[in-house]
Design a protein around this motif. Structure first.
Motif, PDB file in Angstrom:
ATOM      1  N   ASP A 190       2.775  82.494  18.830  1.00 35.94           N
ATOM      2  CA  ASP A 190       2.115  81.514  17.956  1.00 35.94           C
ATOM      3  C   ASP A 190       1.662  80.347  18.836  1.00 35.94           C
ATOM      4  O   ASP A 190       2.437  79.453  19.156  1.00 35.94           O
ATOM      5  CB  ASP A 190       3.075  81.042  16.864  1.00 35.94           C
ATOM      6  N   ARG A 191       0.400  80.350  19.221  1.00 35.84           N
ATOM      7  CA  ARG A 191      -0.120  79.340  20.140  1.00 35.84           C
ATOM      8  C   ARG A 191      -0.124  77.944  19.529  1.00 35.84           C
ATOM      9  O   ARG A 191      -0.041  76.955  20.250  1.00 35.84           O
ATOM     10  CB  ARG A 191      -1.521  79.739  20.603  1.00 35.84           C
ATOM     11  N   SER A 192      -0.221  77.861  18.196  1.00 33.07           N
ATOM     12  CA  SER A 192      -0.290  76.548  17.547  1.00 33.07           C
ATOM     13  C   SER A 192       0.995  75.749  17.731  1.00 33.07           C
ATOM     14  O   SER A 192       0.988  74.517  17.654  1.00 33.07           O
ATOM     15  CB  SER A 192      -0.589  76.708  16.060  1.00 33.07           C
ATOM     16  N   LEU A 193       2.112  76.438  17.979  1.00 29.12           N
ATOM     17  CA  LEU A 193       3.382  75.748  18.142  1.00 29.12           C
ATOM     18  C   LEU A 193       3.445  74.915  19.417  1.00 29.12           C
ATOM     19  O   LEU A 193       4.366  74.114  19.600  1.00 29.12           O
ATOM     20  CB  LEU A 193       4.536  76.754  18.123  1.00 29.12           C
TER      21      LEU A 193
ATOM     22  N   THR B  56       1.139  72.756  20.424  1.00 25.07           N
ATOM     23  CA  THR B  56       0.404  71.494  20.346  1.00 25.07           C
ATOM     24  C   THR B  56       1.396  70.342  20.294  1.00 25.07           C
ATOM     25  O   THR B  56       2.331  70.341  19.492  1.00 25.07           O
ATOM     26  CB  THR B  56      -0.505  71.466  19.106  1.00 25.07           C
ATOM     27  N   LYS B  57       1.169  69.354  21.149  1.00 22.25           N
ATOM     28  CA  LYS B  57       2.113  68.247  21.268  1.00 22.25           C
ATOM     29  C   LYS B  57       1.333  66.928  21.363  1.00 22.25           C
ATOM     30  O   LYS B  57       0.416  66.801  22.187  1.00 22.25           O
ATOM     31  CB  LYS B  57       2.986  68.448  22.511  1.00 22.25           C
ATOM     32  N   ARG B  58       1.687  65.952  20.521  1.00 16.88           N
ATOM     33  CA  ARG B  58       1.046  64.635  20.525  1.00 16.88           C
ATOM     34  C   ARG B  58       1.988  63.645  21.205  1.00 16.88           C
ATOM     35  O   ARG B  58       3.132  63.467  20.783  1.00 16.88           O
ATOM     36  CB  ARG B  58       0.735  64.204  19.098  1.00 16.88           C
TER      37      ARG B  58
ATOM     38  N   ASP C 256      -2.085  70.952  24.349  1.00 16.78           N
ATOM     39  CA  ASP C 256      -1.889  72.159  23.545  1.00 16.78           C
ATOM     40  C   ASP C 256      -1.684  73.374  24.438  1.00 16.78           C
ATOM     41  O   ASP C 256      -1.548  73.255  25.664  1.00 16.78           O
ATOM     42  CB  ASP C 256      -3.078  72.373  22.588  1.00 16.78           C
ATOM     43  N   TYR C 257      -1.664  74.540  23.841  1.00 18.04           N
ATOM     44  CA  TYR C 257      -1.392  75.787  24.556  1.00 18.04           C
ATOM     45  C   TYR C 257      -2.317  75.975  25.760  1.00 18.04           C
ATOM     46  O   TYR C 257      -1.902  76.494  26.799  1.00 18.04           O
ATOM     47  CB  TYR C 257      -1.544  76.957  23.583  1.00 18.04           C
ATOM     48  N   ASN C 258      -3.564  75.533  25.623  1.00 16.70           N
ATOM     49  CA  ASN C 258      -4.527  75.726  26.708  1.00 16.70           C
ATOM     50  C   ASN C 258      -4.194  74.893  27.937  1.00 16.70           C
ATOM     51  O   ASN C 258      -4.609  75.231  29.043  1.00 16.70           O
ATOM     52  CB  ASN C 258      -5.943  75.378  26.227  1.00 16.70           C
TER      53      ASN C 258
ATOM     54  N   ASP D 192      -3.999  85.415  28.623  1.00 13.48           N
ATOM     55  CA  ASP D 192      -4.558  84.114  28.251  1.00 13.48           C
ATOM     56  C   ASP D 192      -4.819  83.243  29.474  1.00 13.48           C
ATOM     57  O   ASP D 192      -5.812  82.516  29.533  1.00 13.48           O
ATOM     58  CB  ASP D 192      -3.601  83.359  27.324  1.00 13.48           C
TER      59      ASP D 192
END
Length: 467
Positions: free
Chosen positions: A25-28, A30-32, A121-123, A175
């Motif tokens: 789950d790549r959305s997990l 994401t970090k602010r 984020d994941y990228n 990826d």
């Protein structure tokens, strides 16, 4: 919430996402991260203050992260406004955390210190970052980071401990490596599946497309990776040996595969008798010879290596006796900038030597067992070599496996003994005639290492009566 009191940079680590074998789950990821930024009130000063804040250690420096960003105020950003990201110790409302340089710039009304929400984020994170966030702590003793890339295929050889996470690992590798379209995992040892050093595999990501194209040694190779042997980790070894060959010499490549030694050698004007038992390797070798325009220098064969060792020497001698040992190379094209009156140079005629200068035997699991075929290699042809002529007997480069130690002393002695047994004479370590120089090539397992043993063929072996 992460405790950054001891290490302020820890806030830039990826979130911990432990998932035993679950889908990625790549959305997990994401970090602010709330930090501060230096608003540059005149964009002409961006470079100036970037250099100054880097010197004062206010500037945020992270791999793969640009620290010059559009202003966090959308209206200012739309007008080209820029800001400089600051390290986490610098707080927007606490001037005591600012360096004297930053304080002076703010006082001079050239910079402002504002809040900035940095989103990673994941990228952003690399393979190692992601995989250490996913794998349980008890599975991180030896993170699987090593894999071979052959064309568009990434080739894993996962330990049993990591098999529950194999699809996650493969997805992340695909990826994070733009050239990779297919990820496979080897499921048996090389040679178990076939005598041609191929292996069974499972596809973890992408299509089961093993037709690859690669560049090495200024040559292009195309082959079906599932049907031939190729090891990208041997690129340095390929180059090392090819660099030792001189233009105009003859090399016999007994286990040539698709040509990683033969074709680069041919490129530099070395004549190569190249052989492989595998019909698919032979087909790809022929394709590489044609593709790289090497037909004048590299000759392909599909034969048993034991017989080929003597055949190559005899075949070369027969060319000389039949006056077939010359080739004519077409003249090089005239330069576009040469005057129209410039004459084309004449074709170049090259004579192929009557004897082989090097034998290459890159079949480490069993190449030493082929050495008895050298007995009597030049029986009856002693006068082609020293002291009757200015030629030396061939150098033999035989790859093999042994154990591994810090100094390789035990392994060198053991390899020399094995070579001596097969040749029927004593072979001692060293780099002189009658001695064996053993070089370490690469580790292949925790207790296993690949070596290359090089020696000049002893006269007592070369001139022995053929059986």
């Amino acid at each position: 919430m992460e405790d950054s009191s001891l290490d302020p940079m820890s806030v830039f680590r990826p979130p911990i996402v432990r998932s035993a074998g679950a889908a990625l789950d790549r959305s997990l990821f994401t970090k602010r991260i709330p930090i501060a930024a230096a608003r540059v009130l005149d964009v002409k000063n961006v470079s100036k203050y970037r250099a100054q804040l880097e010197k004062s250690k206010d500037l945020l420096k992270l791999d793969r992260l640009a620290n010059v960003r559009p202003d966090p105020d959308a209206s200012l950003a739309s007008k080209g406004g820029k800001c400089l990201l600051l390290k986490p110790e610098v707080k927007s409302g606490v001037p005591t955390t600012w360096s004297p340089i930053l304080q002076e710039a703010v006082k001079a009304d050239e910079l402002g210190v504002v809040d900035y929400d940095l989103v990673l984020d994941y990228n952003y994170w690399n393979y190692y970052d992601i995989i250490t966030s996913i794998l349980p702590e008890d599975a991180q003793e030896e993170i699987p980071v090593g894999f071979a890339v052959v064309g568009h295929v990434a080739h894993l050889n996962l330990r049993e401990d990591y098999l529950p996470y194999k699809h996650l690992i493969a997805e992340i590798i695909a990826d994070k490596n733009a050239a990779v379209r297919t990820v496979i995992n080897k499921i048996d040892d090389v040679g178990t599946h076939s005598e041609y050093r191929t292996f069974s595999y499972e596809v973890l990501v992408g299509e089961d497309d093993m037709n690859v194209e690669i560049r090495e040694g200024d040559c292009t190779f195309k082959f079906d990776y599932s049907k031939v042997y190729w090891n990208s980790r041997l690129q340095t070894e390929h180059k090392r040996l090819v660099d030792s060959f001189k233009p105009g010499e003859v090399v016999c490549d007994v286990m040539a595969g698709v040509g990683p030694f033969a074709c680069p050698a041919g490129k530099k004007g070395v004549f190569v008798w190249a052989n492989d038992l595998n019909p698919d390797s032979y087909a790809s070798l022929k394709d590489a010879i044609t593709r790289n325009k090497l037909t004048n220098f590299v000759r392909p064969f599909n034969a048993d290596g034991h017989a080929f060792i003597r055949f190559a020497a005899d075949d070369l001698l027969s060319l000389t006796s039949d006056n077939l040992n010359t080739i004519t190379l077409p003249p090089k094209p005239r330069s576009r900038h040469a005057p129209a009156s410039t004459r084309m140079p004449p074709p170049q005629t090259i004579t192929i030597p009557p004897t082989i200068s090097h034998y290459v035997m890159n079949l480490p699991a069993s190449a030493i067992s082929f050495l008895p075929a050298f007995a009597g290699l030049y029986d009856g042809n002693e006068k082609l070599f020293e002291p009757y002529a200015q030629r030396k007997l061939p150098m033999v480069h035989v790859h093999c496996f042994s154990t591994k130690s810090d100094d390789n002393v035990r392994e060198t002695r053991e390899i020399c003994e094995r070579i001596g047994v097969e040749l029927g004479c004593v072979m001692n370590p060293g780099d002189g005639d009658g001695e064996v120089l053993v070089r370490e090539v690469r580790d292949v397992a925790p207790k296993k290492r690949m070596f290359c043993a090089s020696f000049r063929l002893p006269s007592e072996v070369a001139y022995r009566k053929r059986a």
